[in-house]
Design a protein around this motif. Structure first.
Motif, short mmCIF file in Angstrom:
data_model
loop_
_atom_site.label_atom_id
_atom_site.label_comp_id
_atom_site.label_asym_id
_atom_site.label_seq_id
_atom_site.Cartn_x
_atom_site.Cartn_y
_atom_site.Cartn_z
N SER A 176 0.84 -1.19 0.00
CA SER A 176 0.00 0.00 0.00
C SER A 176 0.89 1.25 0.00
CB SER A 176 -0.91 0.01 1.23
OG SER A 176 -1.60 1.24 1.33
N LEU A 177 0.67 2.10 -0.99
CA LEU A 177 1.46 3.31 -1.08
C LEU A 177 1.00 4.37 -0.09
CD1 LEU A 177 1.68 3.55 -4.96
CD2 LEU A 177 3.34 2.55 -3.40
N THR A 178 -0.25 4.29 0.35
CA THR A 178 -0.78 5.29 1.29
C THR A 178 -0.34 5.03 2.73
OG1 THR A 178 -2.82 4.01 1.38
CG2 THR A 178 -2.77 5.87 -0.12
N THR A 179 -0.25 3.75 3.12
CA THR A 179 0.14 3.42 4.49
C THR A 179 1.59 2.98 4.61
OG1 THR A 179 -0.53 1.09 4.30
CG2 THR A 179 -2.23 2.69 4.96
N GLY A 180 2.18 2.56 3.50
CA GLY A 180 3.56 2.07 3.54
C GLY A 180 3.68 0.65 4.04
N GLN A 181 2.56 -0.01 4.32
CA GLN A 181 2.56 -1.39 4.81
C GLN A 181 2.10 -2.32 3.70
OE1 GLN A 181 3.62 -2.04 7.95
NE2 GLN A 181 3.94 0.15 8.29
N SER A 182 2.34 -3.61 3.91
CA SER A 182 1.83 -4.59 2.96
C SER A 182 0.31 -4.66 3.07
CB SER A 182 2.44 -5.97 3.22
OG SER A 182 1.98 -6.48 4.46
N VAL A 183 -0.34 -4.95 1.96
CA VAL A 183 -1.80 -5.01 1.94
C VAL A 183 -2.29 -6.13 2.85
CG1 VAL A 183 -3.81 -5.42 0.46
CG2 VAL A 183 -1.91 -4.02 -0.36
N VAL A 184 -1.54 -7.22 2.92
CA VAL A 184 -1.94 -8.35 3.77
C VAL A 184 -2.00 -7.91 5.23
CG1 VAL A 184 -1.28 -10.63 4.61
CG2 VAL A 184 -1.06 -10.09 2.19
N SER A 185 -0.98 -7.20 5.71
CA SER A 185 -0.98 -6.76 7.11
C SER A 185 -2.06 -5.72 7.36
CB SER A 185 0.40 -6.20 7.48
OG SER A 185 0.70 -5.06 6.68
N ASP A 186 -2.31 -4.83 6.38
CA ASP A 186 -3.37 -3.84 6.54
C ASP A 186 -4.73 -4.51 6.63
OD1 ASP A 186 -1.72 -1.65 6.60
OD2 ASP A 186 -1.90 -1.20 4.46
N LEU A 187 -4.99 -5.47 5.74
CA LEU A 187 -6.27 -6.16 5.77
C LEU A 187 -6.43 -6.98 7.05
CD1 LEU A 187 -6.61 -7.43 2.07
CD2 LEU A 187 -7.80 -5.52 3.15
N ALA A 188 -5.34 -7.62 7.49
CA ALA A 188 -5.41 -8.43 8.71
C ALA A 188 -5.72 -7.58 9.93
CB ALA A 188 -4.10 -9.18 8.91
N SER A 189 -5.23 -6.34 9.97
CA SER A 189 -5.48 -5.47 11.12
C SER A 189 -6.85 -4.82 11.07
CB SER A 189 -4.41 -4.38 11.19
OG SER A 189 -4.44 -3.55 10.04
N SER A 210 -5.84 6.52 -5.86
CA SER A 210 -5.47 5.69 -7.02
C SER A 210 -4.41 4.66 -6.64
CB SER A 210 -4.96 6.56 -8.17
OG SER A 210 -5.97 7.43 -8.62
N ASP A 211 -4.54 4.12 -5.43
CA ASP A 211 -3.62 3.10 -4.94
C ASP A 211 -4.23 1.73 -5.28
OD1 ASP A 211 -1.64 1.74 -3.69
OD2 ASP A 211 -2.00 2.55 -1.68
N PHE A 212 -3.67 1.05 -6.30
CA PHE A 212 -4.30 -0.14 -6.85
C PHE A 212 -4.30 -1.33 -5.90
CE2 PHE A 212 -2.85 1.51 -11.24
CZ PHE A 212 -3.97 2.34 -11.31
N ALA A 213 -3.17 -1.58 -5.28
CA ALA A 213 -3.00 -2.83 -4.51
C ALA A 213 -4.03 -2.98 -3.39
CB ALA A 213 -1.58 -2.90 -3.95
N PRO A 214 -4.30 -1.96 -2.55
CA PRO A 214 -5.32 -2.14 -1.51
C PRO A 214 -6.71 -2.38 -2.07
CG PRO A 214 -3.91 -0.28 -1.00
CD PRO A 214 -3.59 -0.68 -2.39
N VAL A 215 -7.05 -1.72 -3.19
CA VAL A 215 -8.37 -1.92 -3.78
C VAL A 215 -8.52 -3.35 -4.28
CG1 VAL A 215 -9.96 -1.17 -5.59
CG2 VAL A 215 -8.53 0.51 -4.42
N GLN A 216 -7.50 -3.86 -4.96
CA GLN A 216 -7.53 -5.24 -5.43
C GLN A 216 -7.58 -6.23 -4.26
OE1 GLN A 216 -4.90 -4.39 -9.49
NE2 GLN A 216 -4.02 -5.51 -7.79
N GLY A 217 -6.81 -5.95 -3.21
CA GLY A 217 -6.84 -6.82 -2.03
C GLY A 217 -8.18 -6.80 -1.35
N PHE A 218 -8.81 -5.63 -1.28
CA PHE A 218 -10.14 -5.51 -0.67
C PHE A 218 -11.17 -6.32 -1.46
CE2 PHE A 218 -14.23 -3.26 -0.99
CZ PHE A 218 -14.69 -3.40 0.30
N VAL A 219 -11.19 -6.17 -2.77
CA VAL A 219 -12.15 -6.89 -3.60
C VAL A 219 -11.95 -8.40 -3.47
CG1 VAL A 219 -12.91 -7.32 -5.96
CG2 VAL A 219 -12.41 -4.99 -5.22
N LEU A 220 -10.71 -8.84 -3.48
CA LEU A 220 -10.43 -10.27 -3.36
C LEU A 220 -10.83 -10.80 -1.98
CD1 LEU A 220 -9.24 -12.78 -4.69
CD2 LEU A 220 -6.99 -12.10 -3.83
#
Length: 337
Positions: free
Chosen positions: A80-93, A299-309
């Motif tokens: 995630s470019l907005t938080t600087g963390q991996s999308v997996v850790s953001d979603l897990a938290s 326009s941060d793609f990775a978190p949006v794709q992780g959220f949808v998945l």
């Protein structure tokens, strides 16, 4: 039962593949340039091009997709470019917060909608039946964000019964030790009733907002299913045998009317996943919905794709649980499968 589970899992594979492909393509056609956003408004074209190269956006779409699929195969959803963390850790938290709110709202809806639908069917044409229709109509007619704002205005601003809609806990409470990620359950496990009351006060109004939105289809399908079952031959036979009204309604009619209700839960849960995004923004709830909205704005793609998945996997998992629950409710379904 094992064969049914395997068959259901195999049928979900094409759906998940479709979600991966569609979410990837949709994020690429969204307006806005990720490289320009993160390079800054004063960035030169050379700086923007350098950022685009670092993000891998200078590659062709097939190359970007293959890289994305390769990351998925290794359990990596991107950074995630907005938080600087991996999308997996953001979603897990953040996922436990969204799951707790959604399940709490669904629980409230079930507690209200099923008895209301049963009472409306048993007393057809009475004031309870009319009230069920009015509540169901209002629930599907009012936008969920509008209902949330009205409840905030009434219970927080006017009556001052609810705390400020600013997250899962107020500033004077601390989070309980993490066991499940659900504050209500974790606070009870820790025996911290003060935190439990604080968490319940925070989740009550957004939970009611989701419950109002979701109880309408549950109440209507419960009423319709109960009316169909109450007119069946085996119910008339049970009444003619001298069984009490409570036994006939609860033991015979309600159990046979639950299959359509359970089926509706999958649809309602999918509705709640979408409504949860708006409710989280209204109540500043730190869940995956608000996380996805913030990433979408940037326009941060990775978190949006992780959220949808993640939402697709939750939806598939719930529908799998519903399919298995059919056999517990109706043994004929279990024997046929």
């Amino acid at each position: 039962m094992v064969k049914t589970l395997v068959d259901r899992l195999l049928t979900t594979i094409p759906a998940l593949i479709g979600v991966v492909v569609i979410s990837f393509l949709l994020t690429r056609v969204l307006p806005g340039d990720t490289a320009s956003y993160f390079a800054g408004p004063a960035a030169t074209p050379q700086a923007i091009a350098e950022v685009r190269k670092q993000l891998g956006l200078d590659k062709s779409l097939p190359e970007q997709f293959l890289r994305y699929v390769g990351d998925l195969a290794h359990g990596h959803l991107g950074q995630s470019l907005t938080t600087g963390q991996s999308v997996v850790s953001d979603l897990a938290s953040r996922l436990p917060a969204s799951a707790e709110l959604t399940l709490f709202g669904l629980f409230l809806a079930l507690v209200i909608a099923i008895p209301l639908g049963v009472a409306a069917a048993v007393r057809q044409g009475s004031w309870i039946d009319h009230a069920c229709r009015i509540i169901a109509t209002a629930g599907v007619s009012l936008p969920v964000f509008f209902t949330g704002l009205i409840l905030v205005y009434v219970f927080y601003f006017v009556l001052q019964w609810a705390p400020a809609p600013l997250g899962r806990l107020d500033v004077f409470a601390s989070a309980p030790p993490t066991v499940t990620g659900f504050y209500l359950i974790d606070s009870l496990i820790a025996g911290d009733l003060e935190t439990f009351r604080a968490a319940l006060a925070q989740i009550l109004v957004p939970g009611i907002t989701l419950a109002i939105f979701s109880l309408a289809p549950i109440a209507r399908i419960t009423r319709a299913s109960m009316l169909s079952v109450l007119s069946s031959e085996f119910v008339r036979t049970a009444r003619a045998s001298g069984l009490g009204p409570r036994t006939v309604i609860v033991t015979y009619a309600l159990r046979n009317a639950l299959l359509p209700v359970v089926t509706t839960l999958g649809m309602v849960f999918s509705f709640l996943l979408g409504a949860n995004v708006l409710v989280e923004k209204v109540f500043a709830w730190p869940g995956v919905g608000s996380y996805a909205v913030e990433a979408l704005i940037a326009s941060d793609f990775a978190p949006v794709q992780g959220f949808v998945l993640a939402m697709a996997i939750l939806y598939v998992a719930l529908n799998l649980i519903i399919d298995l629950a059919y056999g517990l409710i109706d043994p004929r379904v279990r024997s046929s499968s």
